[in-house]
Design a protein around this motif. Structure first.
Motif, PDB file in Angstrom:
ATOM      1  N   LEU A   1     -53.356   5.869 -17.643  1.00  0.00           N
ATOM      2  CA  LEU A   1     -53.817   7.233 -17.481  1.00  0.00           C
ATOM      3  C   LEU A   1     -52.670   8.056 -16.907  1.00  0.00           C
ATOM      4  O   LEU A   1     -52.152   7.756 -15.834  1.00  0.00           O
ATOM      5  CB  LEU A   1     -55.029   7.277 -16.537  1.00  0.00           C
ATOM      6  N   LEU A   2     -52.255   9.066 -17.660  1.00  0.00           N
ATOM      7  CA  LEU A   2     -51.193   9.967 -17.217  1.00  0.00           C
ATOM      8  C   LEU A   2     -51.853  11.265 -16.788  1.00  0.00           C
ATOM      9  O   LEU A   2     -52.725  11.789 -17.489  1.00  0.00           O
ATOM     10  CB  LEU A   2     -50.214  10.239 -18.363  1.00  0.00           C
ATOM     11  N   ALA A   3     -51.465  11.796 -15.652  1.00  0.00           N
ATOM     12  CA  ALA A   3     -52.094  13.020 -15.146  1.00  0.00           C
ATOM     13  C   ALA A   3     -51.044  14.025 -14.683  1.00  0.00           C
ATOM     14  O   ALA A   3     -50.062  13.668 -14.052  1.00  0.00           O
ATOM     15  CB  ALA A   3     -53.022  12.677 -13.985  1.00  0.00           C
ATOM     16  N   ASP A   4     -51.283  15.266 -15.047  1.00  0.00           N
ATOM     17  CA  ASP A   4     -50.415  16.369 -14.651  1.00  0.00           C
ATOM     18  C   ASP A   4     -51.330  17.539 -14.308  1.00  0.00           C
ATOM     19  O   ASP A   4     -52.211  17.884 -15.100  1.00  0.00           O
ATOM     20  CB  ASP A   4     -49.478  16.730 -15.808  1.00  0.00           C
ATOM     21  N   THR A   5     -51.144  18.149 -13.154  1.00  0.00           N
ATOM     22  CA  THR A   5     -52.059  19.202 -12.721  1.00  0.00           C
ATOM     23  C   THR A   5     -52.043  20.411 -13.656  1.00  0.00           C
ATOM     24  O   THR A   5     -53.031  21.132 -13.741  1.00  0.00           O
ATOM     25  CB  THR A   5     -51.737  19.669 -11.284  1.00  0.00           C
TER      26      THR A   5
END
Length: 65
Positions: A34-38
């Motif tokens: 899971l890649l997350a970027d605000t």
């Protein structure tokens, strides 16, 4: 591109819709990244595909040196 709507459960879990699991051959026990970027959001990818990508990037960097 396909779109799916999922709900987050009380434990923070989501269910990947069957059509998406079949499309990407996701089986029980598979590991996903899971890649997350605000600013850009969340992406989920198969760990194996991400490893292949990073391996190819690292190999191309080695040939340039």
């Amino acid at each position: 591109m396909c779109q799916y709507i999922v709900k987050v459960g009380e434990k923070g879990q989501i269910v990947i819709p069957k059509a998406a699991r079949e499309m990407f051959d996701i089986k029980p026990g598979d590991t996903l990244l899971l890649l997350a970027d605000t600013k850009r959001g969340i992406a989920i990818v198969r760990r194996e595909l991400f490893e292949q990508f990073t391996d190819s990037v690292l190999q191309s960097n080695e040939t340039e040196e």
